[in-house]
Design an enzyme around this catalytic site. Structure first.
Site, PDB file in Angstrom:
ATOM      1  N   SER A   1       0.458   8.367   3.432  1.00 55.97           N
ATOM      2  CA  SER A   1       0.324   9.743   2.963  1.00 55.97           C
ATOM      3  C   SER A   1       1.641  10.307   2.456  1.00 55.97           C
ATOM      4  CB  SER A   1      -0.211  10.623   4.096  1.00 55.97           C
ATOM      5  OG  SER A   1       0.618  10.509   5.237  1.00 55.97           O
TER       6      SER A   1
ATOM      7  N   ASP B   1      -6.072  12.539   9.902  1.00 62.86           N
ATOM      8  CA  ASP B   1      -6.534  11.758   8.755  1.00 62.86           C
ATOM      9  C   ASP B   1      -7.150  10.431   9.206  1.00 62.86           C
ATOM     10  OD1 ASP B   1      -7.030  11.434   6.063  1.00 62.86           O
ATOM     11  OD2 ASP B   1      -5.067  10.557   5.618  1.00 62.86           O
TER      12      ASP B   1
ATOM     13  N   VAL C   1       4.475   1.478   1.383  1.00 64.72           N
ATOM     14  CA  VAL C   1       4.532   0.552   2.509  1.00 64.72           C
ATOM     15  C   VAL C   1       4.744  -0.860   1.981  1.00 64.72           C
ATOM     16  CG1 VAL C   1       3.351  -0.321   4.561  1.00 64.72           C
ATOM     17  CG2 VAL C   1       2.956   2.035   3.801  1.00 64.72           C
TER      18      VAL C   1
ATOM     19  N   GLY D   1       0.820  -1.205   0.000  1.00 62.43           N
ATOM     20  CA  GLY D   1       0.000   0.000   0.000  1.00 62.43           C
ATOM     21  C   GLY D   1       0.847   1.244   0.000  1.00 62.43           C
TER      22      GLY D   1
ATOM     23  N   LYS E   1       7.787   1.484   5.915  1.00 65.29           N
ATOM     24  CA  LYS E   1       7.328   2.600   5.088  1.00 65.29           C
ATOM     25  C   LYS E   1       8.567   3.326   4.585  1.00 65.29           C
ATOM     26  CE  LYS E   1       3.615   6.044   5.518  1.00 65.29           C
ATOM     27  NZ  LYS E   1       2.688   6.645   6.512  1.00 65.29           N
TER      28      LYS E   1
END
Length: 334
Positions: free
Chosen positions: A13, A125, A17, A10, A32
């Site tokens: 922001s 977020d 990842v 994935g 990440k």
């Protein structure tokens, strides 16, 4: 530390990842990563996450800098959550989650928010894709948009995902702890319906104008109990000063019956599945810049369109990986 990078699962922001594995312990974790020259935001996230320790926050495991394909990479290492995101769980449950399970996850997310807010941090977020699920339940992740709440510091540009923004954030006024509560309420709607918290939205500009100036709040699902509806009403007070805090919401009657973490929940699919894609309309974008510039109520329509278009979404994660795709990574200095 020697570790092996697996498949990309994935995007956060500020970075990609991947799943990773320690060569010494064979422990799986998530990493990440972004080029060191572009890692300012990820380094900020690392600093924030390194100061947090809670069973309701994804666990920080360290960081390093590696050389990969002749590029210096900054890597933030975190706990790996094998069940994926809360959004994944919604899809696995046939498009929406039953109310007892909503209450279970709600309690855990709120406990995480209470802890984060007590440390003077705003997540900025909160949404289904930024809540990870494991054997012990839900944990808050992705602090790429997070900030410290310090009145002495210069205000930062607002950030996050438009669909989950509070009215004061959409107007560019402030982004503090109450904004997380509004986004959290939107996440509960996401769990209950499998759809976005705002309907009939055609573009980002009209969405944020509606949130900021219409006086409306997201529609509370009729299928929820009276206590659940009252709980959401406390999250959706348009005046942030009237919005309940995480600490107050934890005492709401809606959560009393969902306190026991060993409770069994009915997880069968609903008889009617909502097949509307939760990330339709404004959520579909290819850019990975979450930043949204400050919005003034006096901006012209053209200025509003330019400013409100600066947002993005995360790429849907793939939580499976193949052994052939592992590569060995070593930290600089080892």
């Amino acid at each position: 530390m020697d570790w092996t990078r697996g498949q990309t699962i994935g995007h956060g922001s500020s970075a990609a990842v991947s799943v990773a594995k320690s060569r010494l312990s064979s422990e799986n974790f998530a990493v990440k990563s972004v080029e060191l020259s572009k890692s300012q935001l990820l380094q900020k996230e690392q600093k924030i996450l390194s100061e947090l320790s809670s069973p309701y926050i994804v666990t920080y495991k360290g960081y390093d800098v590696t050389i990969e394909n002749n590029k210096a990479m900054f890597n933030l290492m975190m706990e790996y959550m094998p069940e994926g995101t809360l959004s994944d769980q919604i899809r696995k449950h046939g498009g929406r989650i039953n109310e007892p399970l909503i209450g279970y996850y709600t309690k855990q997310i709120l406990q995480g928010l209470q802890y984060v807010h007590s440390r003077g941090i705003v997540h900025c977020d909160i949404k289904g894709q930024n809540i990870l699920v494991g054997k012990t339940g839900a944990k808050i992740a992705d602090f790429g948009c997070a900030r410290w709440v310090d009145p002495a510091e210069r205000a930062e540009p607002i950030g996050g995902t438009p669909m989950y923004m509070a009215p004061e954030v959409a107007r560019g006024e402030e982004q503090r702890c109450p904004a997380d509560i509004w986004a959290f309420g939107c996440t509960i709607i996401e769990m209950a319906t499998g759809t976005s918290p705002w309907t009939n939205v055609t573009n980002p500009a009209s969405l944020l104008y509606r949130i900021a100036f219409s006086g409306q709040s997201p529609e509370i699902p009729k299928l929820l109990s009276l206590q659940a509806k009252d709980f959401l009403n406390r999250c959706f007070r348009r005046d942030p000063r009237e919005r309940w805090t995480a600490k107050e919401l934890l005492k709401h009657p809606f959560l009393e019956e969902y306190f026991n973490s060993n409770q069994d929940f009915i997880t069968s699919s609903p008889t009617s599945i909502l097949d509307q894609d939760i990330w339709n309309s404004v959520e579909e974008s290819e850019t990975l810049d979450y930043s949204i510039q400050t919005i003034s109520s006096t901006d012209s329509s053209l200025q509003m369109l330019r400013k409100l278009g600066l947002y993005s979404v995360e790429v849907e994660p793939n939580w499976r990986w193949d052994d052939e795709r592992w590569v060995t990574v070593r930290s600089i200095g080892e």
